[in-house]
Design a protein around this motif. Structure first.
Motif, mmCIF file in Angstrom:
data_model
loop_
_atom_site.group_PDB
_atom_site.id
_atom_site.type_symbol
_atom_site.label_atom_id
_atom_site.label_comp_id
_atom_site.label_asym_id
_atom_site.label_seq_id
_atom_site.Cartn_x
_atom_site.Cartn_y
_atom_site.Cartn_z
ATOM 1 N N LEU B 7 -1.378 -5.063 11.060
ATOM 2 C CA LEU B 7 -1.766 -3.900 11.006
ATOM 3 C C LEU B 7 -2.629 -3.414 9.759
ATOM 4 C CD1 LEU B 7 1.173 -1.787 12.291
ATOM 5 C CD2 LEU B 7 -0.968 -1.821 13.223
ATOM 6 N N VAL B 8 -2.150 -3.905 8.304
ATOM 7 C CA VAL B 8 -2.784 -3.737 7.170
ATOM 8 C C VAL B 8 -4.045 -4.433 7.404
ATOM 9 C CG1 VAL B 8 -2.903 -4.088 4.778
ATOM 10 C CG2 VAL B 8 -0.736 -3.261 5.839
ATOM 11 N N ALA B 9 -4.471 -5.417 7.816
ATOM 12 C CA ALA B 9 -5.720 -6.227 7.839
ATOM 13 C C ALA B 9 -6.518 -5.423 8.893
ATOM 14 C CB ALA B 9 -5.313 -7.545 8.201
ATOM 15 N N ALA B 10 -5.982 -5.101 9.992
ATOM 16 C CA ALA B 10 -6.681 -4.612 10.973
ATOM 17 C C ALA B 10 -7.430 -3.004 10.355
ATOM 18 C CB ALA B 10 -6.143 -4.229 12.128
ATOM 19 N N ALA B 11 -6.315 -2.253 9.638
ATOM 20 C CA ALA B 11 -6.788 -1.188 8.962
ATOM 21 C C ALA B 11 -7.917 -1.470 8.073
ATOM 22 C CB ALA B 11 -5.530 -0.317 8.369
ATOM 23 N N ARG B 12 -7.860 -2.330 7.194
ATOM 24 C CA ARG B 12 -8.802 -2.589 6.253
ATOM 25 C C ARG B 12 -10.143 -2.849 6.853
ATOM 26 N NH1 ARG B 12 -8.560 -1.698 0.978
ATOM 27 N NH2 ARG B 12 -9.299 -3.695 0.203
ATOM 28 N N GLU B 13 -10.176 -3.455 7.957
ATOM 29 C CA GLU B 13 -11.488 -3.831 8.823
ATOM 30 C C GLU B 13 -12.053 -2.527 9.612
ATOM 31 O OE1 GLU B 13 -10.409 -6.804 11.764
ATOM 32 O OE2 GLU B 13 -9.862 -8.269 10.111
ATOM 33 N N GLY B 14 -11.212 -1.482 9.612
ATOM 34 C CA GLY B 14 -11.744 -0.023 9.996
ATOM 35 C C GLY B 14 -11.334 -0.017 11.350
ATOM 36 N N ARG B 15 -10.185 -0.685 11.752
ATOM 37 C CA ARG B 15 -9.897 -0.076 13.195
ATOM 38 C C ARG B 15 -8.770 1.081 13.229
ATOM 39 N NH1 ARG B 15 -8.752 -5.435 15.307
ATOM 40 N NH2 ARG B 15 -10.226 -6.779 14.835
ATOM 41 N N PRO B 16 -9.390 2.272 13.841
ATOM 42 C CA PRO B 16 -8.748 3.513 13.646
ATOM 43 C C PRO B 16 -7.327 3.452 14.134
ATOM 44 C CG PRO B 16 -10.793 3.698 15.128
ATOM 45 C CD PRO B 16 -10.745 2.218 14.342
ATOM 46 N N ARG B 17 -7.122 2.667 15.309
ATOM 47 C CA ARG B 17 -5.611 2.850 15.754
ATOM 48 C C ARG B 17 -4.754 2.037 14.745
ATOM 49 N NH1 ARG B 17 -5.624 1.429 22.307
ATOM 50 N NH2 ARG B 17 -3.629 2.021 22.160
ATOM 51 N N ALA B 18 -5.012 1.082 14.274
ATOM 52 C CA ALA B 18 -4.355 0.359 13.060
ATOM 53 C C ALA B 18 -3.836 1.412 12.049
ATOM 54 C CB ALA B 18 -4.986 -0.812 12.506
ATOM 55 N N VAL B 19 -4.899 2.225 11.471
ATOM 56 C CA VAL B 19 -4.724 3.348 10.557
ATOM 57 C C VAL B 19 -3.956 4.216 11.172
ATOM 58 C CG1 VAL B 19 -5.919 5.207 9.162
ATOM 59 C CG2 VAL B 19 -7.198 3.081 9.524
ATOM 60 N N ALA B 20 -3.955 4.699 12.394
ATOM 61 C CA ALA B 20 -3.175 5.663 13.077
ATOM 62 C C ALA B 20 -1.327 5.230 13.154
ATOM 63 C CB ALA B 20 -3.550 6.043 14.275
#
Lengths: 318, 318
Positions: B7-20
């Protein structure tokens, strides 16, 4: 300075300066605080505590003053605690309109006290119940707790009253909208003051509609009445007193008064305990421990939860 | 469900759903909360955090949206956290006007999140910094934290920002008067929005006068600017961004940014530690200990301070 037992005895005899001195002792977290609270414990529990909240401009001071007059006509001793949580930093309350209470300044059966929030979240929650306890133990039959605005602190104060009154005025529609989520849950009695102004009926109707949208009520449940007043002329004040008496009778019949007071005492103990723990943390802060943890968080070396763990551990060891 | 490192890796790549998803994990005090915070710690600390406060009706959402557009034109990634402390009981935020933010809903460089107070005093103070930390670690260059009203909670939120913006609008004189004690101490930048309306100059003048009445400033001290905007048309927004940049530069030059972040981290740790201790007290409550103490207080057998002592002792033993 008088010793605590003499002050308590003088307060019980109705000496206003002794009451004022006791409130200062509990409000200022003085060294005598614990002695005062221990002395008051067996004397408190007789006063009926009424909370009054509302936005600035609804006529809270005028309404409080009119209620004081009404209770005085019944021969009751009345305490007034005016709290102002709107000033989180200055420590000084914006209580210019407190002069309206000067009608009662020379009446030995009325005690009036203003209180600001002492600059920290939870400060009011901590100090106000102690001041109410002094007024209660000093023999007040009714204690009116007046707060400014409807926000979290005010809701917390309201939760410390036996009965909560929410005041509104016509032409403050925005305020109602903004506050409605809060006020619909705290009012036992609603007052639309300045009812001689345009829009009073509309405000009462809107409020009635909003209250109807709330949770469904059973046959024995309390339905908060809406009373229209013109406090500056004393109009409708007897009806407010009547509504308060009805709510009190309803609470006593249902065991609700005892339940509320028990819940209030629980919160009071919890707040004092948390404050004591917070002070211990502050002591650790002086000890540089908190500062060192904060530096490690800012540098990304530590997350705040592990930092908090080590703080809690340090507390347990202290 | 994805594991935390993914999740953290996906958020760092800019995936909004991972941030959410990460914000939901920290906001809901999930079992993964500590793992998330530990993973984010080394990644956070780059975002510039701007707090925006103001009474309902001043155009906060519109201003926030206009600021998002301005920062996006600079190519910056922007996080928005809209917090609503006005609803202490319902747990639901009054964020109808959040739809104005829908301009940015399809922009992958913008994350928008609403948050209510979760029904308890201090709840916001606890959850908001964690959500900011997620947005920061996810790579936002700027995080805008928008809160409703100016009260104690809002002041607490403002204290968590690097720079605090206080918004006003003409014709809300009462609000200014009521709030002035608070807003004069929290604003780094003041915005008079809806400046095309009558009274905008008067509002700016009154504010300027009130700010002048505050503490005297030395030659290198920050003097909060007052910027007039018509946010709905984007007018004055570049000047707000410029004022924010100036304040940031001033803070960096004076070491004030580091000092504020250190103070913020201290408060964050303290809040988490106090929350943990409060939860332990709640556990004791389940244990009937707090209830038994409350009964003794109501009966006058015990005062709340001695009751709190025994609670703190019980905590130390637990």
């Amino acid at each position: 300075m008088q010793d605590v037992p003499s002050l308590v005895a003088a307060a019980r005899e109705g000496r206003p300066r002794a009451v004022a001195r006791l409130i200062s002792l509990v409000e200022g977290a003085s060294p005598q605080l614990r002695e005062v609270m221990a002395a008051l414990a067996p004397l408190a529990g007789n006063a009926y505590v009424v909370g009054l909240t509302g936005s600035p401009g609804v006529g809270k001071s005028t309404s409080t003053s009119a209620l004081v007059s009404a209770y005085r006509r019944q021969g009751k001793r009345v305490g007034v605690l005016a709290v102002d949580p709107s000033s989180p930093f200055s420590g000084g309350a914006l209580l210019g309109d407190r002069v309206r209470m000067s009608d009662h300044a020379s009446d030995p059966g009325v005690y009036i006290r203003s209180m600001a929030t002492r600059g920290h979240l939870g400060g009011l929650a901590w100090a106000a119940p102690q001041a109410v306890r002094v007024l209660d133990a000093a023999g007040c039959d009714v204690v009116l707790v007046e707060t400014v605005g409807v926000g979290q602190s005010e809701v917390e104060i309201a939760s410390q009253a036996d009965t909560s009154v929410v005041l509104l005025a016509p032409g403050m529609g925005d305020g109602i909208q903004a506050a409605k989520a809060g006020i619909l849950e705290i009012g036992d009695v609603y007052v639309v003051n300045k009812a001689d102004r345009d829009g009073a009926d509309a405000t009462a109707r809107e409020l009635n509609h909003m209250l109807g949208l709330g949770e469904s009520r059973g046959p024995g449940d309390w339905r908060p009445p809406i009373v229209k007043t013109v406090a500056a002329r004393g109009e409708g004040i007897d009806e407010v007193v009547e509504a308060l008496e009805k709510h009190r009778a309803w609470m006593e019949e249902r065991g609700e008064l005892a339940a509320r007071r028990l819940a209030r005492a629980s919160r009071e103990v919890e707040t004092i305990a948390v404050t004591a723990l917070r002070e211990r943390i502050a002591d650790l802060h002086g000890d540089r421990r908190l500062g060192a943890l904060a530096e490690r968080i800012v540098s990304g070396d530590l997350d705040p939860y592990r930092a908090a763990d080590s703080l809690v551990e340090a507390l347990a060891e202290s």
